[in-house]
Design an enzyme around this catalytic site. Structure first.
Site, PDB file in Angstrom:
ATOM      1  N   LYS A   1     -10.702  -3.237  -4.422  1.00  0.00           N
ATOM      2  CA  LYS A   1     -11.421  -1.995  -4.696  1.00  0.00           C
ATOM      3  C   LYS A   1     -10.464  -0.865  -5.041  1.00  0.00           C
ATOM      4  O   LYS A   1     -10.876   0.164  -5.528  1.00  0.00           O
ATOM      5  CB  LYS A   1     -12.344  -1.617  -3.541  1.00  0.00           C
ATOM      6  CG  LYS A   1     -11.832  -1.952  -2.177  1.00  0.00           C
ATOM      7  CD  LYS A   1     -12.970  -2.289  -1.217  1.00  0.00           C
ATOM      8  CE  LYS A   1     -12.420  -3.027  -0.005  1.00  0.00           C
ATOM      9  NZ  LYS A   1     -13.404  -3.610   0.854  1.00  0.00           N
TER      10      LYS A   1
ATOM     11  N   LYS B   1      -4.714  -9.480  -7.000  1.00  0.00           N
ATOM     12  CA  LYS B   1      -6.016  -9.831  -6.403  1.00  0.00           C
ATOM     13  C   LYS B   1      -7.100  -8.842  -6.842  1.00  0.00           C
ATOM     14  O   LYS B   1      -6.800  -7.670  -7.136  1.00  0.00           O
ATOM     15  CB  LYS B   1      -5.910  -9.922  -4.884  1.00  0.00           C
ATOM     16  CG  LYS B   1      -5.672  -8.604  -4.208  1.00  0.00           C
ATOM     17  CD  LYS B   1      -5.793  -8.716  -2.686  1.00  0.00           C
ATOM     18  CE  LYS B   1      -5.573  -7.309  -2.126  1.00  0.00           C
ATOM     19  NZ  LYS B   1      -5.685  -7.161  -0.715  1.00  0.00           N
TER      20      LYS B   1
ATOM     21  N   LYS C   1       0.827  -1.219   0.000  1.00  0.00           N
ATOM     22  CA  LYS C   1       0.000   0.000   0.000  1.00  0.00           C
ATOM     23  C   LYS C   1       0.856   1.263   0.000  1.00  0.00           C
ATOM     24  O   LYS C   1       0.455   2.271  -0.566  1.00  0.00           O
ATOM     25  CB  LYS C   1      -0.937   0.018   1.215  1.00  0.00           C
ATOM     26  CG  LYS C   1      -2.129  -0.913   1.053  1.00  0.00           C
ATOM     27  CD  LYS C   1      -3.223  -0.560   2.036  1.00  0.00           C
ATOM     28  CE  LYS C   1      -4.437  -1.453   1.857  1.00  0.00           C
ATOM     29  NZ  LYS C   1      -5.458  -1.263   2.862  1.00  0.00           N
TER      30      LYS C   1
END
Ligand code: TYM
Length: 343
Positions: free
Chosen positions: A209, A206, A122
């Site tokens: 969102k 993966k 992230k």
């Protein structure tokens, strides 16, 4: 002072899990976590929450966050979470979560957090400008489950490392303070094919969102036409489907789509291949689209009704938060006492 009794004998099965309120559920959340939560409601005491404090670790607009918590609660209920059976609430409504997180931050070690792959993913190249909250995120996640002395934490594969960290924190805290207060929770990853649902555009990442491409995921709010179109356009390869699951290795997109159909129909990869071996994706994709639509469409219809009824959603969340606060309070009091903060 005697610590409050939170019961240190083997606890009954208690299921706790959370989801970030990003507005919309996708098929990865649904198959990897939510439909498994729904099934567990009849087997154990369950607590499910919207991780709105975790949502603050990246930039977020306050109005959007508030709306997303309601929207996500509605999506969980539409998917089958029954607020009469499970405790459903917003994480921020239970201050015991961040309070315990602070204490656990003093138990967790820098080296443990440095190993967390989700922070690396992230933060990427922006490590130095990432929020401290993004780095300590897994400790709050540990508090989320430890505060309820959860025994089972049903999550997708991507959260396994965080739950293992929660176990390490629980064990170190118990050793450091010579207590049996915390239960080391089990990550409860779905068997079969849904533990890691991949992007429809790239079988090596993966479904998420945060992927900028809408085509990469199926949202619960997608119309039947949009679902069929996304599956028609999903990336594949030119080979026909094999009869042996091992032959899907090295074909990530094919493996993902076959796995998806298996998860939706509750069949093994072998069973799916037995029906489609030798055939191309022209035959397979319509069957997959039908199965996705059969699962998503009734959820979408219920969600549309629920979204019009904000007071009902708010009332469910308020009742869930009351119960969660009651369940969390004795653990937190015992933790304060164990570390010497009794007052
Ligand atoms: P989140 O919001 O990213 O995802 C919610 C749940 O959905 C699962 N999931 C997937 N499963 C299979 N395939 C996918 N492509 C996929 N994408 C998401 C996740 O594994 C998760 O189970 N940090 C957590 C939220 C959280 C939490 C907790 C979870 C906060 N506190 C305590 C468990 C216990 C998260 O961001 O999940």
């Amino acid at each position: 002072m005697t610590p409050p009794d939170v019961g240190t004998s083997k606890p009954p099965m208690r299921v706790v899990s959370g989801i970030q309120p990003t507005g919309d559920l996708h098929l990865g959340n649904l198959l990897g976590a939510i439909l498994r939560w729904v099934r567990m409601q009849d087997e154990a005491e369950c607590l499910f929450f919207l991780a709105d404090l975790h949502a603050l670790t990246v930039d977020v607009d306050p109005i959007t966050l508030r709306a997303n918590v309601r929207q996500m609660a509605a999506a969980l209920i539409a998917s089958g979470i029954d607020p009469a059976k499970s405790t459903l609430f917003a994480q921020s409504a239970v201050p015991a979560h961040p309070e315990l997180a602070w204490i656990l931050m003093c138990t967790a070690r820098m080296g443990w957090l440095n190993r967390m792959t989700q922070f690396k993913d992230k933060s990427g190249k922006n490590r130095e400008s990432s929020s401290v909250g993004l780095f300590t995120y897994p400790v709050l996640q540990a508090a989320d489950v430890l505060v309820y002395r959860a025994t089972h934490v049903p999550v997708g594969e991507d959260q396994k490392q965080h739950i293992e960290l929660a176990r390490d924190i629980a064990i170190k805290f118990n050793n450091d303070f010579d207590t049996k207060l915390f239960v080391a929770p089990e990550p409860f990853i779905g068997g079969g094919t849904a533990a890691r649902v991949m992007s429809l555009r790239d079988g090596s990442t993966k479904m998420s969102k945060s992927d900028p491409s809408e085509q990469s995921r199926i949202n619960l709010t997608d119309s039947d036409d949009a679902i069929a179109q996304k599956i028609r356009k999903a990336k594949t390869d030119p080979e026909p489907l094999p009869d042996d699951p091992a032959l899907l290795d090295g074909r990530p997109e094919a493996k993902n789509l076959v796995g998806l159909l298996g998860a939706l129909l509750d069949e093994s990869v072998g069973q799916v291949l037995a029906r489609f071996s030798g055939q191309g994706f022209g035959a397979f994709k319509p069957a997959l689209a039908d199965a996705v639509i059969a699962t998503v469409s009734p959820i979408r219809a219920r969600l549309e009704d629920l979204r019009r009824d904000e007071p009902t959603i708010d009332a469910f969340l308020a009742r869930g938060a009351d119960r969660a606060r009651d369940l969390a309070a004795p653990t937190l009091a015992a933790v304060y006492s164990a570390v010497g903060l009794s007052h």
